[in-house]
Design an enzyme around this catalytic site. Sequence first.
Site, PDB file in Angstrom:
ATOM      1  N   LYS A 101       0.874  -1.326  -0.021  1.00 45.64           N
ATOM      2  CA  LYS A 101      -0.087   0.478   0.288  1.00 45.64           C
ATOM      3  C   LYS A 101       1.180   0.695   0.112  1.00 45.64           C
ATOM      4  CE  LYS A 101      -3.657  -2.558   0.997  1.00 45.64           C
ATOM      5  NZ  LYS A 101      -3.142  -3.973   0.734  1.00 45.64           N
ATOM      6  N   LYS A 104      -8.781   0.876   3.883  1.00 45.93           N
ATOM      7  CA  LYS A 104      -8.337  -0.311   3.868  1.00 45.93           C
ATOM      8  C   LYS A 104      -7.487  -0.246   4.547  1.00 45.93           C
ATOM      9  CE  LYS A 104      -6.100   0.761  -0.548  1.00 45.93           C
ATOM     10  NZ  LYS A 104      -5.592   0.453  -1.547  1.00 45.93           N
ATOM     11  N   ARG A 132      -5.043  -5.390 -12.848  1.00 44.36           N
ATOM     12  CA  ARG A 132      -3.803  -5.883 -12.133  1.00 44.36           C
ATOM     13  C   ARG A 132      -2.759  -6.075 -13.721  1.00 44.36           C
ATOM     14  NH1 ARG A 132      -1.843  -9.173  -8.218  1.00 44.36           N
ATOM     15  NH2 ARG A 132      -2.862  -7.081  -7.278  1.00 44.36           N
ATOM     16  N   ARG A 185      -9.838  -6.645 -13.537  1.00 42.27           N
ATOM     17  CA  ARG A 185     -11.533  -7.556 -12.122  1.00 42.27           C
ATOM     18  C   ARG A 185     -12.683  -6.133 -11.850  1.00 42.27           C
ATOM     19  NH1 ARG A 185      -5.851  -7.932  -8.379  1.00 42.27           N
ATOM     20  NH2 ARG A 185      -5.979  -5.844  -8.738  1.00 42.27           N
ATOM     21  N   ARG A 210     -15.295  -4.136  -4.421  1.00 42.25           N
ATOM     22  CA  ARG A 210     -14.365  -4.477  -4.728  1.00 42.25           C
ATOM     23  C   ARG A 210     -14.237  -5.416  -5.759  1.00 42.25           C
ATOM     24  NH1 ARG A 210     -13.916  -7.378   0.591  1.00 42.25           N
ATOM     25  NH2 ARG A 210     -16.342  -8.071   0.401  1.00 42.25           N
ATOM     26  N   ASP A 220      -1.235  -1.877  -9.056  1.00 42.15           N
ATOM     27  CA  ASP A 220      -2.909  -2.029  -9.017  1.00 42.15           C
ATOM     28  C   ASP A 220      -3.583  -0.864  -9.854  1.00 42.15           C
ATOM     29  OD1 ASP A 220      -3.653  -5.018  -8.940  1.00 42.15           O
ATOM     30  OD2 ASP A 220      -3.950  -4.435  -6.424  1.00 42.15           O
ATOM     31  N   GLU A 239      -1.679   0.466  -5.658  1.00 43.85           N
ATOM     32  CA  GLU A 239      -1.083  -0.504  -4.825  1.00 43.85           C
ATOM     33  C   GLU A 239       0.318  -1.333  -5.694  1.00 43.85           C
ATOM     34  OE1 GLU A 239      -2.729  -3.791  -3.478  1.00 43.85           O
ATOM     35  OE2 GLU A 239      -4.868  -2.352  -2.219  1.00 43.85           O
ATOM     36  N   ASN A 274       1.997  -4.210  -6.033  1.00 44.94           N
ATOM     37  CA  ASN A 274       1.825  -5.748  -5.168  1.00 44.94           C
ATOM     38  C   ASN A 274       3.640  -6.012  -5.367  1.00 44.94           C
ATOM     39  OD1 ASN A 274      -0.480  -5.717  -4.448  1.00 44.94           O
ATOM     40  ND2 ASN A 274      -0.708  -4.742  -5.940  1.00 44.94           N
TER      41      ASN A 274
END
Length: 315
Positions: free
Chosen positions: A126, A161, A211, A226, A234, A274, A282, A284
């Site tokens: 994050k 979050k 992604r 997504r 979400r 992301d 984000e 990841n």
Amino acid sequence: MHILFVADPLDSFKIYKDSTYAMMREANARGHQVWVCLAGDLRLKDGVVEATAQQIGFTDSQVNHDWYHVQQARTIALRDIDAVVMRKDPPFDQQYLYATQLFSLAEAQGAKVFNRGQALRDFNEKLAIFQFAQYIAPTMVSQNMADIRAFVSEHGDVIVKPLDGMGGAGIFRITNTDANLGSILEMLSHNGERLVMAQKYLPAIKDGDKRVLLIDGVPVDWCLARIPQNGETRGNLAAGGAGVARPLSARDREIAEALGPQLAAQGLLLVGLDIIGENLTEVNVTSPTCFQEITAQSGINVAALFIDALERKCA
């Protein structure tokens, strides 16, 4: 090559979508020896970082618990393995931190670890976006609930979050008129004792939380959007989002090509960015996924691209 995958228990794999499974199958198809262990199987003995690991073979079964068989088990020094691939899922808790520290010790002894232990520690998934602030939406991090309330009041519609979640867990969309605002912030911040991230809500989420995979700094040409279910904020697949593979947009590629070389230079062989709309949300690094979904829909063998990169790094 001998490749050690530090992963979650094999019997927990959903092989129809698991990216680590795809990596292992690709490595095995090329004649590499595939070894596996849990993070809890790592140890430091007589100054040497070791793992109690199993070499596995593969069956033709598509049943989650029958796809592999153990060929041998032994304790091996990480420096004696050609490549160590960290694929344990978050959360990035104290035990995960200890594993990265053992990786750094192993690297000092000659092991090749992907992603590097130091890089895993440096890139909270994050917080890492703040290193690339020109690409992000308005975002703040605080454990002070008054700070977050002020941010929500300023932007009106906000996503909050935890800093250590995955798969959409603990993500809430709140507004400044939300009757549950106080309860949500108390829960996420543990009554003001844990940091929380707040981001301005991006309506582009309706078109998908994309992604974008980087392999050795180079973006895969297709991403996985997504898309949230109706009535859901979400897009995470674990939260029921639908995965739709798409070619990278011009903005996706701009962000990926700007970040890729910097991330690769810091020891990150595999990264999942992301992106929602025009904004990075984000970075990841712990166990990026979506290999199989992108491969099935685009024809790009993502696992092959990853093993190609691994082979180059270990040549």
